[in-house]
Design a protein around this motif. Structure first.
Motif, PDB file in Angstrom:
ATOM      1  N   VAL A   1       0.863  -1.201  -0.080  1.00  0.00           N
ATOM      2  CA  VAL A   1       0.067   0.140  -0.015  1.00  0.00           C
ATOM      3  C   VAL A   1       0.771   1.282  -0.049  1.00  0.00           C
ATOM      4  O   VAL A   1       1.949   1.281   0.742  1.00  0.00           O
TER       5      VAL A   1
ATOM      6  N   PHE B   1       0.893   5.512   0.317  1.00  0.00           N
ATOM      7  CA  PHE B   1       0.004   6.729   0.813  1.00  0.00           C
ATOM      8  C   PHE B   1       0.819   7.911   0.316  1.00  0.00           C
ATOM      9  O   PHE B   1       2.188   7.875   0.394  1.00  0.00           O
TER      10      PHE B   1
ATOM     11  N   ASP C   1      -2.569  12.474   2.658  1.00  0.00           N
ATOM     12  CA  ASP C   1      -3.576  11.356   3.078  1.00  0.00           C
ATOM     13  C   ASP C   1      -3.511  10.569   4.314  1.00  0.00           C
ATOM     14  O   ASP C   1      -4.520  10.143   5.270  1.00  0.00           O
ATOM     15  N   TYR C   2      -2.093  10.206   4.530  1.00  0.00           N
ATOM     16  CA  TYR C   2      -1.898   9.300   5.788  1.00  0.00           C
ATOM     17  C   TYR C   2      -2.133  10.272   6.869  1.00  0.00           C
ATOM     18  O   TYR C   2      -2.830   9.724   7.843  1.00  0.00           O
TER      19      TYR C   2
ATOM     20  N   LEU D   1     -10.561   3.623   2.536  1.00  0.00           N
ATOM     21  CA  LEU D   1      -9.586   4.176   1.529  1.00  0.00           C
ATOM     22  C   LEU D   1      -9.776   3.787   0.120  1.00  0.00           C
ATOM     23  O   LEU D   1     -10.280   2.574   0.114  1.00  0.00           O
TER      24      LEU D   1
ATOM     25  N   CYS E   1      -8.539   3.157  -3.383  1.00  0.00           N
ATOM     26  CA  CYS E   1      -7.261   3.079  -4.093  1.00  0.00           C
ATOM     27  C   CYS E   1      -7.456   2.758  -5.597  1.00  0.00           C
ATOM     28  O   CYS E   1      -8.008   1.740  -6.144  1.00  0.00           O
TER      29      CYS E   1
ATOM     30  N   VAL F   1      -3.391   4.909  -2.360  1.00  0.00           N
ATOM     31  CA  VAL F   1      -4.486   5.459  -1.996  1.00  0.00           C
ATOM     32  C   VAL F   1      -4.667   6.812  -2.654  1.00  0.00           C
ATOM     33  O   VAL F   1      -3.859   7.884  -2.646  1.00  0.00           O
ATOM     34  N   ARG F   2      -6.034   7.088  -2.910  1.00  0.00           N
ATOM     35  CA  ARG F   2      -6.359   8.429  -3.597  1.00  0.00           C
ATOM     36  C   ARG F   2      -7.406   9.055  -2.662  1.00  0.00           C
ATOM     37  O   ARG F   2      -7.547  10.358  -3.073  1.00  0.00           O
TER      38      ARG F   2
ATOM     39  N   CYS G   1      -9.613   9.466   1.220  1.00  0.00           N
ATOM     40  CA  CYS G   1      -9.876   8.940   2.527  1.00  0.00           C
ATOM     41  C   CYS G   1     -11.470   9.460   2.973  1.00  0.00           C
ATOM     42  O   CYS G   1     -11.687  10.503   2.821  1.00  0.00           O
TER      43      CYS G   1
ATOM     44  N   SER H   1     -11.825   1.618  -8.842  1.00  0.00           N
ATOM     45  CA  SER H   1     -10.805   1.734  -7.342  1.00  0.00           C
ATOM     46  C   SER H   1     -11.102   0.406  -6.803  1.00  0.00           C
ATOM     47  O   SER H   1     -12.256  -0.470  -7.059  1.00  0.00           O
TER      48      SER H   1
ATOM     49  N   ILE I   1     -10.065  -0.191   0.900  1.00  0.00           N
ATOM     50  CA  ILE I   1      -9.291  -0.571   2.156  1.00  0.00           C
ATOM     51  C   ILE I   1     -10.010  -0.219   3.286  1.00  0.00           C
ATOM     52  O   ILE I   1     -10.665   0.978   3.512  1.00  0.00           O
TER      53      ILE I   1
END
Length: 459
Positions: free
Chosen positions: A5, A7, A11-12, A30, A32, A45-46, A48, A83, A86
């Motif tokens: 994964v 990030f 985003d994280y 998430l 993705c 990851v795009r 949240c 997508s 997660i």
């Protein structure tokens, strides 16, 4: 098959802020995009989606019940955006693993996800404790699970989390490095997969430094054969190597050093689609090519796949054997920072001209004869001391991204070396608003057809 994964740091940090804002369990989804190779499925990851308000039915430090609407809304968005999904939740009490109740609930969740989300990929789940990620897995279509091998967080720093760090001893020959950066960084270097694009003057020097630092796996792309006239600046080369593929010299260099580095050879330039696609398995790429088309492709690659690229170059201005200036540059290509087009380091005209030569050489020759294509010019001067200095600067930038040893205030994305003046300048420039690299729709886009939304030469 390994699962990972990646990030972006922003985003994280948004995810972490949401999950850490309560002593009760919190959750988020998430969205993705995917990168799929023969060896790795990488979730990029795009977006949240925090679970909040009336989406939470019950909540305590050890459990959480989420309204079905929250799940279906997240699945719909994942399906709409082609997508994967997660599910992330917190364990504020510090319990590191997925619980038995997590197993039960997630099995039902992902059975539904594979029905409602038509994307050909995998879905996963993460657990975050106050100490950070503690458990990570993907759920496969048959209802089984597999560990996520690593999580990357890319931004001002390049951070990595490995669920199984191991306790292997650091070989004694790294003792001096361990004294500088500590054992954790040495373990990290041994796990990294770094790409090197081009193994000429700067690339061969970068390669030797990466090997001696202890980088575990290095992928090397270069389609050229060695010319003995370059023996004065290509590390590991010999006069008798004339016409030998450069990647073979690089392979021999690694074997001679003997640190057990895994070397993956790609005997084509990255202007071949098949070559650049192999770099999707890299954590970081060192751009040592000197053509503008290759640099332009690395520009796009960094944006689409969240893989930081350290692009470097050296320019010697010399006339009649007298040096007038020596300039070097290391530019970090990453989402949110100005790309090489924004900075004026490459031009659309020359990139288009080189692309025409790659895809339609006969047509390009005709246009060149008529004066419609810019000429490539003669080979530029090169001196081993200067190419080595810039290569060392690029590796130093990589080490800073991994360790932060230059301090938290050092966030520049480009370093300019005025070698003849013994001066160094840094800058940090945001993407130009009208440049492709500022288009968030391209960030983390991953695998698309055509690759990188680009027309490629026939191989």
């Amino acid at each position: 098959m390994r699962y990972t994964v990646t990030f972006l740091e922003k985003d994280y940090e948004a995810l972490e802020a949401h999950l850490a804002n309560s002593s009760d369990e919190q959750a988020a989804f998430l969205i993705c995009r995917i990168s799929r190779t023969d060896n790795e499925i990488r979730l990029l990851v795009r977006g949240c989606i925090a679970v909040t308000g009336n989406e939470i039915i019950e909540q305590s430090p050890v459990h959480m019940k989420i309204a079905p609407l929250a799940y279906t809304r997240a699945m719909k968005r994942a399906d709409d955006e082609k997508s994967c999904l997660i599910f992330v939740h917190s364990h504020p009490n510090g319990y590191p693993d997925h619980s038995s109740q997590d197993d039960i609930e997630e099995r039902k969740l992902f059975r539904t996800a594979y029905t409602r989300i038509r994307t050909q990929g995998v879905h996963g789940s993460l657990v975050l404790t106050p100490q950070g990620f503690s458990s990570a897995r993907v759920w496969l279509p048959d209802g089984s699970t597999a560990d996520i091998e690593r999580i990357r967080i890319m931004g001002r720093r390049a951070r990595f989390w490995f669920p199984k760090t191991g306790t292997a001893e650091v070989p004694s020959f790294y003792d001096r490095q361990v004294r500088a950066f500590g054992k954790d960084i040495q373990h990290l270097l041994s796990r990294l997969r770094v790409g090197v694009v081009g193994v000429g003057g700067t690339g061969s020097s970068v390669l030797e430094q990466l090997i001696r630092l202890g980088v575990g796996t290095i992928s090397i792309s270069d389609g050229e054969r060695f010319e003995s006239s370059n023996v004065n600046r290509v590390y590991g080369s010999r006069l008798v190597d004339d016409t030998l593929p450069k990647v073979k010299i690089a392979q021999r260099l690694a074997a001679d050093i003997g640190l057990g580095t895994t070397i993956e050879l790609i005997d084509k330039p990255i202007t071949h689609q098949s070559a650049l696609r192999k770099f999707r398995e890299c954590d970081i790429v060192m751009g040592c090519t000197d053509d503008e088309l290759g640099r332009s492709l690395l520009n796009s690659f960094a944006i689409y796949y969240y893989v930081p690229v350290f692009d470097m170059g050296v320019k010697i201005d010399s006339k009649d054997g007298v040096i007038r200036s020596i300039q070097g540059r290391v530019t970090t290509l990453t989402n949110g920072a100005a790309c090489l087009h924004c900075r004026g380091r490459i031009s659309a005209e020359r990139v288009a001209a080189q692309a025409r030569r790659e895809t339609d050489p006969e047509g390009a020759r005709a246009l060149e004869d008529e004066g419609y294509l810019p000429e490539l010019g003669d080979p530029a001067p090169a001196v081993v001391a200067f190419t080595t200095a810039i290569a060392a600067g690029a590796v130093t930038e990589l080490l800073h991204r991994l360790t932060g040893f230059m301090g938290p205030d050092r966030e520049s994305t480009e370093v300019i070396y005025l070698v003849d003046q013994t001066r160094i300048r840094t800058n940090s420039i945001a993407s130009r608003h009208d440049c492709f690299c500022a288009d968030a729709g391209r960030w983390g886009k991953g695998d698309v057809r055509p690759f990188l939304d680009t027309t490629w030469r026939t191989e």
